[in-house]
Design an enzyme around this catalytic site. Structure first.
Site: not given
Ligand SMILES: NC(=O)c1ccc[n+]([C@@H]2O[C@H](COP(=O)([O-])OP(=O)(O)OC[C@H]3O[C@@H](n4cnc5c(N)ncnc54)[C@H](O)[C@@H]3O)[C@@H](O)[C@H]2O)c1
Ligand SMILES: O=C(Nc1ccc2nc(N3CCOCC3)sc2c1)c1ccc(CN2C(=O)C=NC2=O)cc1
Length: 463
Positions: A52, A189, A219, A384, A396, A80, A228, A334, A75, A128, A214, A392, A223-224
């Protein structure tokens, strides 16, 4: 001739200002510039990067440059890119091919361009999601006539990809095979890209060593969980201006992302309930003071619903039909299938503002859906914070140094960074936040069976 494709090079100054601020929040990367700026361990490295193109990634790119690497960048997601970050990188002399909202055709053209160094091809990949690695591997296989070994296209997108690759191969036969043998390794990543690498390794198709960034603790935990925790509430606030204090929020999933999300909402003053399928995570949630419920029992009363599971169909149509009027629904897990958004398409949608929609249910209750069910911390906020990305990206850079300087010690397998490097990443981030580390004296070290300078935990330790 200009060797970049960005939306608007005039945004370079704005990007440069934000990069300067991000550098103060990315102590790990800046410490590596201090430590290795002289010796330049990446001198001679030609890094093709697909990640990204954001302000934080710009700091990563300029760290690789500071360590001697030549870099070309695209990217890994068509939406992104932060255009002002891409402009600043282009202005700084790094070939970059990234535009927010680029088409899929442009996306694959840009992936091709990151390999075209003047000296021939790249000798390192920083990936990534795995598209850069896939592109080279697929190209080499088609050139070697092993097309049958390639997965059958599962979507129009993949069909288009294969067509693109074939078109390019016809233009310069043998290029992909030459490029494949020139690459010393790839550092990956995210979970998705890592899973693809393990699959290639199992089939014996992995053409060079890979480091799974990852699964470094510094990392994925950051990140997770902490990423979040910072960006969930930020996304909800920017999207809805709702008062979270006093409201009832439901977090589906209590893994790393769920833990960060529940803490984020608790910190905003919401009463947080958790749903889980895994008894261990459910028990953790209960011990952390969260009520563990089944979604069906709370759909009528809760105000905010957040999915974090990485699973599909977690919040379904039947749940949304039962929700309070103006309940907020969002996903930080997801892609866009944790919430059954597809089932809402023939309902009445009112767009409130970018990435915020109000949808009317048959019974008249309305829900506020964030980012159309996609990751709301990215769609409604800015991903983030820099400090999280610093952890993270320090992984890398260490992984790039490891493979570029010691690649011959690695087989064509997927590796994680050794624990002492994971600990080094953490160490490089303590000073910035005023954390003081305690020294182990030799007797204590011996007593717990570690050496005074670490590693401090066994391989199987779960943080
Ligand atoms: N938005 C972000 O910035 C970001 C950052 C990192 C990861 N993620 C994504 O977030 C997701 C989760 O990551 P994680 O590291 O927490 O995974 P994880 O496996 O540690 O946690 C997921 C949890 O969800 C539970 N689960 C599964 N199905 C379920 C259901 N139907 N109802 C309730 N609970 C359920 C599992 O038991 C597990 O404990 C992944 O897809 C990951 O790619 C997003
Ligand atoms: O995916 C990222 N970003 C993103 C931003 C806007 C966006 N808009 C979308 N749409 C979908 C269709 O309709 C229109 C709008 S999809 C989408 C995705 C993303 C992931 C990790 C990091 C983590 N990160 C780095 O890797 C570097 N700095 C960070 O924070 C960033 C962006």
């Amino acid at each position: 001739a200009k060797d970049y494709i960005v939306k608007d090079i005039a945004q370079a100054d704005y990007g440069r200002k934000e990069i300067a601020i991000a550098e103060t929040e990315m102590p790990g990367l800046m410490a590596l510039r201090e430590e290795y700026g002289e010796s330049k361990p990446l001198a001679g490295a030609r890094v093709a990067g697909s990640l990204h193109m954001t302000i934080q990634t710009a700091v990563l790119i300029e760290t690789l440059n500071a360590l001697g690497a030549d870099v070309r960048w695209a990217s890994c997601n068509i939406f992104s890119t932060q255009d002002h970050a891409a402009a600043a990188i282009a202005e700084g002399g790094t070939p970059v091919f990234a535009v927010k909202g680029e088409t899929l055709e442009e996306y694959w053209d840009y992936i091709d361009r990151i390999f075209h160094f003047e000296e021939g091809g790249a000798n390192m990949i920083l990936d990534d999601g795995g598209d850069a690695t896939l592109y080279i591997l697929m190209g080499a296989r088609v050139e070697e006539g092993e097309e049958d070994l390639i997965a059958v296209p599962t979507s129009e997108e993949e069909e288009a990809l294969f067509a693109q690759i074939r078109k390019r191969m016809a233009e310069s036969p043998g290029w992909f095979t030459k490029q494949r043998h020139m690459i010393k390794g790839v550092t990956e990543e995210t979970t998705t890209g890592v899973n693809r690498l393990y699959k290639m390794m199992e089939k014996g198709h992995l053409p060079f060593p890979a480091i799974n960034v990852n699964d470094s603790v510094t990392k994925s935990k950051f990140d997770n969980k902490y990423g979040c925790k910072e960006s969930l509430v930020d996304g909800i606030r920017r999207a809805t201006d709702t008062m979270m204090a006093g409201k009832v929020a439901v977090v589906c999933g209590y893994g790393d992302v769920g833990k960060g999300s529940a803490a984020s909402l608790r910190g905003a003053g919401a009463r947080v309930k958790v749903t889980e399928v895994d008894p261990i995570c459910a028990l953790q949630a209960a011990m952390d003071g969260f009520e563990v419920v089944v979604l069906e029992d709370v759909v009528h009363s809760a105000d905010i619903f957040i999915t974090t599971t990485g699973n599909k169909d977690v919040i379904r149509l039947e749940h949304m039909r039962e929700m309070k009027d103006m309940a907020i629904v969002g996903n930080i897990g997801h892609f866009d299938n944790e919430i059954q958004v597809a089932a809402l398409k023939n309902h009445k949608w009112t767009n409130i503002k970018e990435q915020v929609d109000m949808i009317e249910m048959p019974a008249g209750n309305r829900i506020i859906l964030l980012s159309e069910g996609r990751l709301l911390n990215l769609g409604n906020a800015t991903g983030h914070p820099s400090f999280v990305m610093s952890a993270s990206f320090t992984n890398q850079v260490l992984a790039q140094i490891e493979l570029f300087t010691r690649g011959e010690n690695y087989e064509n397998k997927v590796y994680v960074l050794p624990k002492h490097l994971d600990e080094k990443v953490a160490r490089l981030h303590l000073g910035k936040i005023g954390a003081k580390l305690t020294e182990l004296d030799p007797e204590q070290a011996e007593y717990i069976g570690v050496s005074p300078e670490g590693p401090f935990k066994p391989e199987h330790y779960r943080y």
